[in-house]
Design a protein around this motif. Sequence first.
Motif, short mmCIF file in Angstrom:
data_model
loop_
_atom_site.label_atom_id
_atom_site.label_comp_id
_atom_site.label_asym_id
_atom_site.label_seq_id
_atom_site.Cartn_x
_atom_site.Cartn_y
_atom_site.Cartn_z
N VAL A 48 -2.63 -22.82 34.10
CA VAL A 48 -2.62 -23.00 32.45
C VAL A 48 -2.17 -21.75 31.98
CG1 VAL A 48 -4.22 -24.49 30.59
CG2 VAL A 48 -3.44 -24.65 33.12
N LEU A 49 -1.17 -21.33 31.10
CA LEU A 49 -0.62 -20.32 30.48
C LEU A 49 -1.21 -20.46 28.96
CD1 LEU A 49 2.63 -20.53 31.23
CD2 LEU A 49 0.83 -19.01 32.50
N SER A 50 -1.58 -22.11 28.87
CA SER A 50 -1.71 -21.86 27.11
C SER A 50 -1.98 -23.76 26.58
CB SER A 50 -0.66 -21.53 26.18
OG SER A 50 0.02 -22.63 26.35
N PRO A 51 -2.61 -24.00 25.97
CA PRO A 51 -3.31 -25.83 24.95
C PRO A 51 -2.07 -26.28 25.42
CG PRO A 51 -4.63 -24.43 23.89
CD PRO A 51 -2.91 -23.43 24.06
N THR A 52 -0.51 -26.08 25.76
CA THR A 52 0.49 -26.11 25.72
C THR A 52 1.47 -26.19 26.81
OG1 THR A 52 1.67 -24.87 24.06
CG2 THR A 52 0.57 -26.59 22.89
N ARG A 53 1.36 -24.71 27.72
CA ARG A 53 2.30 -24.98 28.89
C ARG A 53 2.02 -25.05 29.77
NH1 ARG A 53 7.28 -24.55 25.70
NH2 ARG A 53 8.31 -23.77 27.32
N ALA A 54 1.82 -24.74 30.89
CA ALA A 54 1.44 -24.49 32.63
C ALA A 54 2.41 -24.58 33.34
CB ALA A 54 0.87 -25.96 33.15
N ILE A 55 1.92 -24.07 34.59
CA ILE A 55 2.88 -23.95 35.79
C ILE A 55 2.94 -24.97 36.53
CG2 ILE A 55 3.69 -22.28 37.40
CD1 ILE A 55 4.38 -21.23 34.70
N CYS A 56 3.44 -25.60 36.61
CA CYS A 56 4.18 -27.09 37.39
C CYS A 56 4.88 -26.56 38.60
CB CYS A 56 3.70 -28.30 36.73
SG CYS A 56 3.10 -28.21 35.89
#
Length: 416
Positions: free
Chosen positions: A51-59
């Motif tokens: 999870v990179l931030s509240p709005t982005r993640a590696i999926c």
Amino acid sequence: MSEGISQPDQPVEREGDGQDLFSKFDPLIQQRHDLLSAGLTDPFSLVMEKVLSPTRAICNGRDTILLGTYNYMGMTFDPDVIEAGKDALDNFGSGTTGSRVLNGTYQGHKECEDALREFYGMDHAMVFSTGYQANLGIISTIAGKGDYVVLDIDSHASIYDGCAMGNAEIVPFKHNDIEAMEKRLKRIPEGAGKLVVLEGVYSMLGDVAPLAEMVRIAKSHGAMVLVDEAHSMGFIGENGRGVCEAAGIMDQCDFIIGTFSKSVGTVGGFCVSNHPKFEIMRLVCRPYVFTASLPPSVVATAATSIRKLMHGGNKRAHLWENSKRLHGGLKDLGFKLGTEEPQSAIVAVIMPDLEQGAAMWEALLHEGLYVNLARPPATPANMTLLRCSLCAEHSEEEVGTILGMFERAGKAVGII
């Protein structure tokens, strides 16, 4: 078949073994099997690798915009919130290993309840280990056998389960229908205990309840009122106290239930109340008495986040702008939405059926966008929904990117 997804085992009939207790799930097992056989990714087993931030993640190895996390106010990466959690870990350890009525009340639990009392301007606050347990505990304890719970038919599972656990009589009424609610109240025997349970924002369609009129009617029939503000706390109302605040009826609500897993950005649940006898709940509410309390780091992050939400006016304004822009943009593209106008941070996109909904969900994931795929029986009227949950940390540019992703995926699947 999608990489990494194994096919579920087919039901095996065994002679002489009696009734297979899993047989009730056979239609769902078959439905899932059919979806995966079509080569689709399992929409209910997504793993966020980082999870990179509240709005982005590696999926699936890809940088993905998150539009299905309930992280409405984006507090999960707030520096003050994270620092509070780290300090609590250092000073109090990783867990309490006990119930609140035994060794499980630490200084942080009291400070978290103090923050809730201040946030809501209420006399009492009680923290549970989850939002589900807050509803389960409060409803089952105050409404027992011989009492009546009048509730919206689209109420959350935790509300229904609270009624069942307390063995109260459940009296459902048509969703957001004021007249239907009043008719049900009129049929309840004179002198019976009555509890009306409502939600501020309903999580599937993101629509708001007409609380002002409903609470007025409930009180005119001598009922106590409980409002679940899980999806409106932090965002709706001048101070983020929810739909009750926006409707001007906070002082008429006997109980307000909420959760830390949405706008607060961690995990846990709570109830606030002005009822003079409320503190006895700490001794008679089974899901509170017989559950280990939240870890010190969790209540520390919750308390810090709640106090910051008191001053979150700018974030609330930006979240409203995000909601209006996404709702309007999807409507203009030709998608069918759950509400005519934006009412909350939830924008529900109605799909023709589960198969096309799952295909649309996967097409969006390939675009780099994660949303929730919601299906019956959790959804109203047997609808399949792509549920979008906006965040105050989504930038204007990100919302524009999201609309482009929906347009391309919708055309590829044939929904628009």
